[in-house]
Design a protein around this motif. Structure first.
Motif, PDB file in Angstrom:
ATOM      1  N   ARG A 118      17.125 -19.459  37.304  1.00  0.00           N
ATOM      2  CA  ARG A 118      18.396 -19.691  36.622  1.00  0.00           C
ATOM      3  C   ARG A 118      18.121 -19.699  35.122  1.00  0.00           C
ATOM      4  N   ASP A 119      19.055 -19.191  34.357  1.00  0.00           N
ATOM      5  CA  ASP A 119      18.789 -19.083  32.916  1.00  0.00           C
ATOM      6  C   ASP A 119      18.547 -20.449  32.261  1.00  0.00           C
ATOM      7  N   ASP A 120      19.160 -21.496  32.817  1.00  0.00           N
ATOM      8  CA  ASP A 120      18.968 -22.860  32.274  1.00  0.00           C
ATOM      9  C   ASP A 120      17.495 -23.270  32.287  1.00  0.00           C
ATOM     10  N   ASP A 121      16.737 -22.738  33.259  1.00  0.00           N
ATOM     11  CA  ASP A 121      15.344 -23.159  33.426  1.00  0.00           C
ATOM     12  C   ASP A 121      14.374 -22.452  32.482  1.00  0.00           C
ATOM     13  N   ILE A 122      14.830 -21.364  31.860  1.00  0.00           N
ATOM     14  CA  ILE A 122      13.901 -20.524  31.093  1.00  0.00           C
ATOM     15  C   ILE A 122      13.269 -21.231  29.887  1.00  0.00           C
ATOM     16  N   PRO A 123      14.066 -21.920  29.033  1.00  0.00           N
ATOM     17  CA  PRO A 123      13.411 -22.585  27.890  1.00  0.00           C
ATOM     18  C   PRO A 123      12.349 -23.596  28.335  1.00  0.00           C
ATOM     19  N   GLY A 124      12.656 -24.373  29.354  1.00  0.00           N
ATOM     20  CA  GLY A 124      11.718 -25.376  29.847  1.00  0.00           C
ATOM     21  C   GLY A 124      10.441 -24.761  30.409  1.00  0.00           C
ATOM     22  N   LEU A 125      10.578 -23.635  31.099  1.00  0.00           N
ATOM     23  CA  LEU A 125       9.407 -22.967  31.671  1.00  0.00           C
ATOM     24  C   LEU A 125       8.456 -22.509  30.558  1.00  0.00           C
ATOM     25  N   ILE A 126       9.028 -22.069  29.430  1.00  0.00           N
ATOM     26  CA  ILE A 126       8.185 -21.648  28.307  1.00  0.00           C
ATOM     27  C   ILE A 126       7.583 -22.882  27.629  1.00  0.00           C
ATOM     28  N   ALA A 127       8.430 -23.908  27.422  1.00  0.00           N
ATOM     29  CA  ALA A 127       7.950 -25.135  26.775  1.00  0.00           C
ATOM     30  C   ALA A 127       6.784 -25.744  27.558  1.00  0.00           C
ATOM     31  N   ASP A 128       6.860 -25.686  28.887  1.00  0.00           N
ATOM     32  CA  ASP A 128       5.810 -26.268  29.721  1.00  0.00           C
ATOM     33  C   ASP A 128       4.626 -25.336  29.937  1.00  0.00           C
ATOM     34  N   GLY A 129       4.725 -24.112  29.402  1.00  0.00           N
ATOM     35  CA  GLY A 129       3.610 -23.171  29.546  1.00  0.00           C
ATOM     36  C   GLY A 129       3.512 -22.543  30.927  1.00  0.00           C
ATOM     37  N   VAL A 130       4.549 -22.730  31.756  1.00  0.00           N
ATOM     38  CA  VAL A 130       4.543 -22.109  33.082  1.00  0.00           C
ATOM     39  C   VAL A 130       4.758 -20.597  32.937  1.00  0.00           C
ATOM     40  N   CYS A 131       5.633 -20.236  31.980  1.00  0.00           N
ATOM     41  CA  CYS A 131       5.852 -18.824  31.659  1.00  0.00           C
ATOM     42  C   CYS A 131       5.519 -18.609  30.191  1.00  0.00           C
TER      43      CYS A 131
END
Ligand code: ATP
Ligand code: MG
Length: 299
Positions: A55-68
């Motif tokens: 989901r687009d909502d999850d994208i910033p967090g995934l980058i912030a956490d280094g998952v993506c």
């Protein structure tokens, strides 16, 4: 969190407005994937670049956490989450790397059609429904306005009708949804489009070279978005008139060879070409006009 990896991971929207254009852009950059059955993770085949479909909502967090490592997401979503992080004292931990030229829309304040808009001060004490509370709070506080922000995750535009808010702050592209709900847009809080979001710091492993290559290819694709190669023949004495009609294009280039209809010419146009422009060129003497799509280029 930012563990060493030798593959690049990009988060894109699983379904929705940005899903198809994001995939097409990455495919145009030479990436291809073997799709897993649940299609949440696509393993990169042509290059070690994998996709995570979320989901687009999850994208910033995934980058912030280094998952993506990267993500393709609307600037509205990226800025909202950056502002929300700032409110609780966290740094954004990601940044906008490139605007991508699709998914264009604006985050706007919209008021009932019957109201007269007199400026931000008018909002004092009112209730504003939005899915972008952090951006809205920031905008209000910059203007010294105290209003109550009603956070809704969807169907924001019916809030005034339901009397859960007096006005709204929502994404607008054509404005048709606002009109259908007797609302009118009055202020723009953010001009948005899809962006490539990435980490604040660079990579110190195999991802550094992959990342540089991906960005270089993306620039090559983006630069030629809407670009066309225009080819035609013309008598030499018509060239000045044709050149005037092609003022927005690159200078005309003459190709070798002679034809009954004159010389062969070509030029690159970086803006869309209409049928009307082609017909004008033909009236001015262009023959055998061809418009060719151009897919990519290196700097
Ligand atoms: P998800 O299920 O991934 O959370 P979503 O419903 O949040 O999906 P979409 O409606 O697919 O998201 O919109 C994705 C993005 O498209 C928006 O965040 C915005 O950047 C952009 N967009 C462009 N035009 C519009 C519009 N008219 N309304 C909403 N979003 C738009
Ligand atoms: Mg969403």
């Amino acid at each position: 969190a930012n563990a060493t990896r030798d593959r690049l991971r990009i988060a894109i929207q699983k379904s929705g407005r940005l899903a198809d254009p994001a995939r097409s852009l990455l495919a145009a950059c030479g990436l291809s994937w073997r799709e897993s059955r649940d299609k949440l993770f696509c393993y990169g085949e042509s290059l070690p670049v994998d996709l995570l479909l979320v989901r687009d909502d999850d994208i910033p967090g995934l980058i912030a956490d280094g998952v993506c490592d990267y993500g393709i997401v609307g600037r509205n979503e990226l800025d909202e989450q950056a502002n929300a992080r700032l409110e609780i004292g966290l740094s954004p931990a990601y940044r906008e790397v490139r605007p991508l030229g699709f998914g264009g829309c604006r985050l706007m304040l919209a008021i009932p059609e019957t109201w007269e808009w007199e400026g931000a001060q008018q909002l004092q004490g009112l209730r504003i429904a939005t899915s972008y509370p952090a951006i809205l709070r920031q905008w209000l506080s910059a203007r010294g306005v105290e209003a109550s922000v009603v956070e809704l995750s969807g169907s924001v535009e019916i809030a005034p009708k339901l009397d859960t808010a007096d006005l709204i702050c929502d994404l607008v592209s054509s404005g048709a949804t606002l009109k259908a709900n007797q609302l009118k847009p009055v202020e723009t809080l953010l001009d948005s489009e899809a962006v490539l979001a990435g980490p604040v710091r660079g990579f110190n492993d195999a991802r550094a070279d992959l990342s540089a290559m991906l960005l270089r290819r993306m620039d090559g694709v983006l630069k030629l978005k809407d670009s066309k190669l225009l080819m035609f023949r013309a008598a030499p004495d018509t060239v000045p008139a044709l050149t005037r009609l092609l003022a927005d294009a690159e200078p005309l280039v003459q190709l070798p060879g002679e034809h009954a209809e004159g010389i062969s010419l070509q030029t690159m146009c970086h803006t869309a070409i209409s049928w009307q422009q082609l017909e004008e060129l033909e009236r001015a003497g262009a023959r055998g006009l061809m418009v060719l799509s151009v897919e990519r280029s290196l700097a």
